[in-house]
Write an enzyme that holds these catalytic residues in place. Sequence first.
Site, short mmCIF file in Angstrom:
data_model
loop_
_atom_site.label_atom_id
_atom_site.label_comp_id
_atom_site.label_asym_id
_atom_site.label_seq_id
_atom_site.Cartn_x
_atom_site.Cartn_y
_atom_site.Cartn_z
N ARG A 20 1.04 -1.26 0.04
CA ARG A 20 -0.07 0.02 0.02
C ARG A 20 1.00 1.16 -0.05
O ARG A 20 0.94 1.97 -0.98
CB ARG A 20 -1.00 -0.16 1.21
CG ARG A 20 -2.06 1.20 1.37
CD ARG A 20 -1.58 2.50 1.54
NE ARG A 20 -0.93 2.64 2.92
CZ ARG A 20 -0.45 3.64 3.32
NH1 ARG A 20 -0.44 4.94 2.73
NH2 ARG A 20 -0.04 3.69 4.71
N ASP A 21 1.46 1.68 1.17
CA ASP A 21 2.19 2.74 0.96
C ASP A 21 3.57 2.94 0.20
O ASP A 21 3.97 4.00 -0.24
CB ASP A 21 3.02 2.96 2.37
CG ASP A 21 3.17 4.29 3.05
OD1 ASP A 21 3.01 5.16 2.01
OD2 ASP A 21 3.39 4.88 3.94
N HIS A 45 5.70 4.95 12.56
CA HIS A 45 5.57 4.99 10.91
C HIS A 45 6.48 5.73 10.59
O HIS A 45 6.19 7.01 10.19
CB HIS A 45 4.22 5.06 10.52
CG HIS A 45 3.80 5.07 9.15
ND1 HIS A 45 3.29 4.07 8.54
CD2 HIS A 45 4.31 5.88 7.95
CE1 HIS A 45 3.11 4.32 7.14
NE2 HIS A 45 3.69 5.39 6.79
N HIS A 97 9.23 7.25 7.81
CA HIS A 97 9.78 7.38 6.61
C HIS A 97 11.24 7.60 6.67
O HIS A 97 11.71 8.14 7.41
CB HIS A 97 9.01 8.25 5.67
CG HIS A 97 7.66 7.78 5.27
ND1 HIS A 97 7.32 7.47 3.90
CD2 HIS A 97 6.59 7.39 6.14
CE1 HIS A 97 6.03 7.23 3.88
NE2 HIS A 97 5.56 7.13 5.03
N CYS A 105 4.39 9.29 -0.23
CA CYS A 105 3.06 9.48 -0.27
C CYS A 105 2.93 10.35 -1.39
O CYS A 105 3.54 11.43 -1.57
CB CYS A 105 2.40 10.12 0.94
SG CYS A 105 1.02 10.78 0.87
N ASN A 147 9.86 4.36 2.57
CA ASN A 147 9.41 3.86 4.10
C ASN A 147 10.57 3.58 4.62
O ASN A 147 11.59 2.72 3.80
CB ASN A 147 8.37 3.00 3.90
CG ASN A 147 6.90 3.62 3.70
OD1 ASN A 147 6.35 3.96 4.63
ND2 ASN A 147 6.61 3.51 2.60
P1 HMG Z 1 -13.02 14.00 -2.69
O1 HMG Z 1 -12.67 14.54 -4.30
O2 HMG Z 1 -13.10 15.27 -2.10
O3 HMG Z 1 -14.36 13.09 -2.59
O4 HMG Z 1 -11.99 13.16 -2.26
P2 HMG Z 1 -15.64 13.09 -3.19
O5 HMG Z 1 -16.42 12.22 -2.27
O6 HMG Z 1 -16.12 14.44 -3.86
O7 HMG Z 1 -15.38 11.78 -4.53
C1 HMG Z 1 -14.96 12.41 -5.60
C2 HMG Z 1 -15.10 11.18 -6.54
O8 HMG Z 1 -14.15 9.80 -6.10
C3 HMG Z 1 -16.50 10.74 -6.56
O9 HMG Z 1 -16.42 10.00 -8.00
C4 HMG Z 1 -16.60 9.53 -5.56
O10 HMG Z 1 -17.55 8.74 -6.14
C5 HMG Z 1 -15.22 8.84 -5.71
P3 HMG Z 1 -17.11 10.96 -9.14
O11 HMG Z 1 -18.47 11.16 -8.63
O12 HMG Z 1 -16.50 12.20 -9.42
O13 HMG Z 1 -17.17 10.01 -10.25
N1 HMG Z 1 -14.69 8.42 -4.36
C6 HMG Z 1 -14.52 6.93 -4.30
N2 HMG Z 1 -14.46 5.98 -5.41
C7 HMG Z 1 -13.83 4.79 -5.03
N3 HMG Z 1 -13.46 4.63 -3.53
C8 HMG Z 1 -13.61 5.47 -2.53
C9 HMG Z 1 -14.12 6.76 -2.91
N4 HMG Z 1 -14.51 8.00 -2.55
C10 HMG Z 1 -14.80 8.80 -3.12
N5 HMG Z 1 -13.51 5.41 -1.28
C11 HMG Z 1 -11.28 11.35 -1.03
C12 HMG Z 1 -12.03 12.72 -0.94
C13 HMG Z 1 -10.95 10.89 0.56
C14 HMG Z 1 -12.10 10.18 -1.40
C15 HMG Z 1 -9.99 11.58 -1.77
O14 HMG Z 1 -9.14 12.57 -1.41
C16 HMG Z 1 -8.89 10.18 -1.69
O15 HMG Z 1 -9.48 9.20 -1.91
N6 HMG Z 1 -7.61 10.53 -0.90
C17 HMG Z 1 -6.87 9.47 -0.68
C18 HMG Z 1 -5.39 9.78 -0.92
C19 HMG Z 1 -4.39 8.72 -0.60
O16 HMG Z 1 -4.69 7.62 -0.64
N7 HMG Z 1 -3.41 9.33 0.01
C20 HMG Z 1 -2.24 8.26 0.50
C21 HMG Z 1 -2.44 7.57 1.48
S1 HMG Z 1 -2.09 8.41 3.13
C22 HMG Z 1 -0.38 8.17 3.49
O17 HMG Z 1 0.32 7.76 2.45
C23 HMG Z 1 0.16 8.49 4.84
C24 HMG Z 1 0.12 7.22 5.78
O18 HMG Z 1 1.15 6.34 5.03
C25 HMG Z 1 0.76 7.51 7.00
C26 HMG Z 1 2.21 8.48 6.89
O19 HMG Z 1 3.14 8.14 6.29
O20 HMG Z 1 1.93 9.52 7.31
C27 HMG Z 1 -1.31 6.61 5.96
MG MG Z 2 3.25 6.64 5.17
#
Ligand code: HMG
Ligand code: MG
Length: 286
Positions: A13-14, A205, A207, A238, A247
């Site tokens: 995932r990450d 966690h 990096h 990310c 990571n």
């Molecule tokens: P948004 O654009 O504000 O949301 O995104 P929305 O509700 O308006 O949805 C936009 C479109 O996405 C819509 O589709 C939804 O249906 C669809 P459309 O009508 O335009 O065709 N949608 C989805 N589709 C599938 N699955 C879903 C989903 N949700 C909405 N779950 C949202 C808000 C949260 C969805 C978006 O910002 C997002 O997906 N962000 C994820 C970002 C991400 O994954 N970042 C990396 C992970 S975090 C990280 O790495 C840190 C970590 O490792 C810890 C660290 O290191 O600190 C965890």
């Molecule tokens: Mg991370």
Amino acid sequence: MSEHVRIYEVGPRDGLQNENMLIPADRKIELIDRLSRAGFEKIEATSFVSPKWVPQLADAEAVLAGIKRRPGTNYAALTPNMKGYERALAAGVDEVAVFASASEGFSQKNINCSIAESLKRFEPLLDAAKSDGMRVRGYVSCVIACPYDGPVAPEAVRDVAGALFDMGCYEISLGDTIGAGTPETVSTMLEAVLPGLPADRLAGHFHDTHDNALDNVAAALDLGLRVFDSAVGGLGGCPYAPGAKGNLATGPLVAFLERAGFDTGIDRDALAEAEQYLRSITKASA
Ligand code: HMG
Ligand code: MG
């Protein structure tokens, strides 16, 4: 008997969320199967996020449908909202994770809402998970510094971590998303969080942007943490955190912990085979 440290393998995932090339689902499945053979208790297999935001993980359903599940391994996935939770539930994950940030800038860039809005969005998810008997992990990102807002106050981390725990997350993973931490800043942050949350509910966690993630693990071990996230081959970063290079790599983490006298339960030969396979697929897809 030596004390156990749990390694939460987040590479699929990450790691893969940040690869420029799209890796086909069958290769992700083979990678996860090899990681399963190494004996991880937890493997974060994918994310059920918007495919528009993270196209690299748009195949989450196919990946979960294809893996061979090893008894003893929990397969986890990130779920930012109810839509993600429902997809994850249908795909048969063993646990899900919600992710918030300790900084407003990263919260907006990563999940398109404020910290308070994100916590509100997680409420129905945690309620549903409770009635489904699904375990939920909570992440707090940017626990040391934010790529948009700069240094982050330890009290902000304490507050978000406490809120996620109070909402029902069984464990809070504290993410140094851009690898800005040092043993000193990590200790200061943990000392702010620990009075409110026991060490056995926290994970580190880190990096490895500046090659000091293992020093940060050592600082967290001194303060009682016994769960650490890492990624096979040091994959990752990310997409919404410029500068979040890799990571902490799992192999060096296992070696470090075992040298320090901890038991990890990881089969290092099987892990080496997973690392070798990862090298072949990232090269082949480049
Ligand atoms: P948004 O654009 O504000 O949301 O995104 P929305 O509700 O308006 O949805 C936009 C479109 O996405 C819509 O589709 C939804 O249906 C669809 P459309 O009508 O335009 O065709 N949608 C989805 N589709 C599938 N699955 C879903 C989903 N949700 C909405 N779950 C949202 C808000 C949260 C969805 C978006 O910002 C997002 O997906 N962000 C994820 C970002 C991400 O994954 N970042 C990396 C992970 S975090 C990280 O790495 C840190 C970590 O490792 C810890 C660290 O290191 O600190 C965890
Ligand atoms: Mg991370």
